[in-house]
Design a protein around this motif. Structure first.
Motif, mmCIF file in Angstrom:
data_model
loop_
_atom_site.group_PDB
_atom_site.id
_atom_site.type_symbol
_atom_site.label_atom_id
_atom_site.label_comp_id
_atom_site.label_asym_id
_atom_site.label_seq_id
_atom_site.Cartn_x
_atom_site.Cartn_y
_atom_site.Cartn_z
ATOM 1 N N ASP A 381 0.739 -1.230 -0.067
ATOM 2 C CA ASP A 381 0.005 0.157 -0.015
ATOM 3 C C ASP A 381 0.876 1.145 -0.148
ATOM 4 O OD1 ASP A 381 -2.302 1.758 0.383
ATOM 5 O OD2 ASP A 381 -1.868 1.744 2.542
ATOM 6 N N GLU A 382 2.188 0.901 -0.278
ATOM 7 C CA GLU A 382 2.983 2.246 -0.290
ATOM 8 C C GLU A 382 4.011 2.501 -1.369
ATOM 9 O OE1 GLU A 382 5.093 4.011 3.509
ATOM 10 O OE2 GLU A 382 4.460 1.934 4.119
ATOM 11 N N LYS A 384 6.664 3.545 -1.854
ATOM 12 C CA LYS A 384 7.938 3.065 -1.326
ATOM 13 C C LYS A 384 8.267 1.643 -1.464
ATOM 14 C CE LYS A 384 8.442 4.520 2.879
ATOM 15 N NZ LYS A 384 8.626 4.786 4.017
ATOM 16 N N GLN B 5 -9.389 1.152 4.782
ATOM 17 C CA GLN B 5 -9.342 1.714 3.537
ATOM 18 C C GLN B 5 -9.080 0.561 2.452
ATOM 19 O OE1 GLN B 5 -6.186 4.971 2.881
ATOM 20 N NE2 GLN B 5 -5.062 3.099 2.252
ATOM 21 N N THR B 69 -6.316 -1.954 4.044
ATOM 22 C CA THR B 69 -5.317 -1.223 5.140
ATOM 23 C C THR B 69 -6.185 -0.286 6.180
ATOM 24 O OG1 THR B 69 -3.847 -0.800 3.184
ATOM 25 C CG2 THR B 69 -3.403 0.250 5.222
ATOM 26 N N GLU B 98 2.604 7.455 8.028
ATOM 27 C CA GLU B 98 3.045 6.928 6.556
ATOM 28 C C GLU B 98 2.623 7.733 5.488
ATOM 29 O OE1 GLU B 98 2.399 2.795 6.712
ATOM 30 O OE2 GLU B 98 3.820 2.618 8.507
ATOM 31 N N TYR B 99 1.178 8.225 5.610
ATOM 32 C CA TYR B 99 0.583 9.207 4.871
ATOM 33 C C TYR B 99 -0.499 9.396 5.466
ATOM 34 C CZ TYR B 99 -1.967 4.982 3.094
ATOM 35 O OH TYR B 99 -2.453 3.802 3.061
ATOM 36 N N LYS B 116 -2.568 7.345 7.869
ATOM 37 C CA LYS B 116 -2.132 5.874 7.788
ATOM 38 C C LYS B 116 -0.658 5.923 8.715
ATOM 39 C CE LYS B 116 -0.818 1.576 6.773
ATOM 40 N NZ LYS B 116 0.141 1.233 7.607
#
Ligand SMILES: [Zn+2]
Lengths: 437, 143
Positions: A381-382, A384, B5, B69, B98-99, B116
């Motif tokens: 989900d990232e 990165k 999510q 998530t 993280e975001y 997140k």
């Protein structure tokens, strides 16, 4: 170890034995098989020209079509009265390839099979269930005679009839299972389906071969069946199973070098390659009397491992077969096998990845792109995380192939499937078609 | 506390976002908030919807790579600098972000922000203690 004296023989002595036997085989083939004599004569070679093992590289290759062209008995080096059995490979087109075994060949085969079966420490106390097909195919009877020669209890099940296989496995206390890796997985599924309690089985090892498989598949089989699964390799043109098999170190298959001499060649040029370099596997039989083969091109791609093995065996190892020589691509002068890329992807993903290799040419320079469908297993989900995945695949492929690559992550179902099987390579370069050989 | 999510892998080419929204529309799934993170080649579409399980199933069946998530929703005053105190609370609590992205819809002068973080529980506790409103997932899905 079934035959410690031979299997852990000092290499110097092994080479002496190989040379002696190679000379005998070359002589036998020259004297008794018109096809070999003709090839030698054309090249101006005589059997006595083989003075060292290095001279093997000067001998002519034998290819599948040579065997097919001499259907059925044209390449036999012994008269039919001395042949006690024949086997045949299933030819996909036309006539099959036929091989003949003298009584001596049959005992050679039982010996090399016993070594294979012994790889998982099998003894006369084991119960060995043979679920390879019996018949013209070498799998079933090969394992059968080897296990019997060892003195183990053989259950000659042949393939199929899975519920019955499982019932006998439970009732007879089968300890070693011999079948194809895909059948082993299928048995595991049926176990789960009918709810076989693991305690009702004594199964501890699987001798799996006759089709390509991967380390990911090995892990799955070992986890599901709770056994040691080792890879076994062979082909009827050489003898059948028993040519090479993995020890419990599971890092390559020991080749029975006192009976078969392996070489790795560049499939394009025929040049012999050193250990560690992938190429086409070539075998010369040095004890067979019925159907000896000189430098038989298997079309299987692998590499030789000449580092000593922890198990104590001195015979050289071959890596798991990576693919077929027919699949080879030449990119910027480097031989690339799609299977090399596949094994990198398999080591990163837990499931079979869908990928596409795209080769193109830009300004006279070949380009290589690898597209990978992002499965749930690979998805992060990232950004990165995904970039890291991309970089990891990129670096691994570059270090394996030694050429640069562009990695592209794509959505599922982007890569076309034909008849359920994915197309693995798209070569957009306008290259002349390879000669069928 | 955690809001579910839905994240979708998308290639960076035209029509992909539309394909997702069209599919969800057909399944009567309402999108409450969305954000896209991308590179030149691919992106991740993050969605808050009224029915996360239904959306997950529909997208998966539609051939997309999807994951669920846990994120945290926080109501902050919709004023300049309104977000800063919440960020400070998280930093003091040692939570890594993280975001984050915001809801389009708002209620009563409050903006809803989705975080997140590496530790959703701890973040929620710290924010609640500091007097922030941390809406329940059901409230978020039906904003
Ligand atoms: Zn070994």
């Amino acid at each position: 170890m079934w035959n410690p004296e031979i299997e852990s023989m000092p290499r110097e002595k092994l080479r002496e034995l190989q040379l002696k036997r190679l000379k005998e085989t070359v002589d036998l083939a020259y004297q008794n098989v018109p096809h070999y004599r003709q090839k030698f004569d054309q090249m101006g070679l005589k059997p006595q020209d083989v003075k060292s093992l290095d001279d093997l590289a000067h001998l002519p290759f034998t290819v599948k079509t040579d065997l097919r062209d001499h259907y059925p008995f044209g390449l036999f080096a012994a008269p039919l009265k001395d042949i006690v059995r024949v086997h045949a490979s299933s030819g996909t087109t036309g006539k099959p390839i036929v091989v003949g075994y003298t009584r001596e060949d049959i005992s050679t085969w039982a010996e090399v099979m016993a070594r294979t079966i012994g790889m998982v420490n099998t003894t006369f106390e084991d119960v060995v269930q043979v679920a390879y097909g019996y018949g013209l195919f070498t799998g079933g009877l090969g394992l059968h005679y080897g296990a019997e020669y060892m003195g183990a209890t053989v259950v000659p099940m042949s393939g199929g009839n899975t519920k019955r296989q499982i019932m006998l496995m439970q009732d007879f206390g089968t300890t070693v299972l011999c079948c194809t890796p895909s059948y082993a997985l299928y048995i595991a599924e049926v176990f789960a389906e009918i709810g076989v309690p693991r305690e009702s089985l004594k199964l501890r090892a699987g001798l799996l071969g006759a089709e390509p498989w991967s380390d990911a598949m090995r892990r799955e089989i070992e986890e599901k069946l709770k056994i040691d699964a080792v890879d076994i390799y062979g082909l009827s043109e050489v003898i059948g199973p028993g040519v090479a098999s993995e020890c419990l170190c599971k890092e390559g298959l020991h080749i029975c070098e006192d009976h078969f001499i392996p070489e790795i060649i560049d499939p394009e040029t025929g040049t012999v390659l050193p250990p560690g370099r992938p190429g086409e596997l070539v075998f010369t039989t040095i004890t067979k009397k019925g159907s000896p083969v000189l430098r038989y091109r298997t079309r299987d791609i692998t590499l030789l491992i000449d580092v000593p093995c922890a198990c104590g065996r001195t015979h050289i190892r071959m890596a798991r077969v990576m693919g077929r020589s027919d699949d080879m691509l030449i990119i910027r002068g480097v031989n690339v096998f799609p299977s090399q890329i596949e094994s990198v992807l398999l080591s990163i993903s837990h499931t079979e990845p869908h990928y596409l290799i795209v080769v193109d040419r830009e300004k006279a320079l070949d380009t290589l792109e690898v597209w990978i469908e992002v499965s749930e297993d690979l998805f992060r989900d990232e950004i990165k995380g995904l970039e890291e995945l991309e970089r990891c695949i990129h670096n691994e492929i570059e270090s394996v192939l030694g050429i640069s690559v562009k990695v592209k992550l794509v959505e599922p179902k982007t890569i076309q499937r034909s008849e359920g099987k994915a197309k693995r390579v798209v070569d957009k370069r306008d290259l002349p078609k390879k000669q069928e050989g | 506390m955690a809001v579910k999510q839905i994240s979708v892998f998308l290639e960076n080419k035209s029509g992909r976002l539309a394909a997702v929204t069209k599919l969800l529309g057909e399944k009567q799934v309402n999108i409450r908030a969305l954000s896209i993170a991308d590179t030149s080649d691919f992106g991740i579409l993050r969605l808050i919807v009224n029915d996360p399980d239904k959306a997950h199933k529909a997208l998966k069946e539609g051939g997309f790579t999807v994951s669920a998530t846990d994120v945290l929703a926080v109501a902050v005053p919709d004023t300049p600098g309104g977000l800063a105190p919440a960020l400070a609370v998280l930093e003091d609590a040692g939570v890594n972000i993280e975001y984050l992205y915001a809801f389009v819809a708002q209620r009563a002068g409050m903006a809803m922000v989705l975080f997140k973080v590496n530790d959703t529980e701890r973040a929620a506790a710290a924010l609640t203690k500091a007097g922030f409103s941390v809406p329940k997932p059901e409230e978020v899905y039906s904003v």
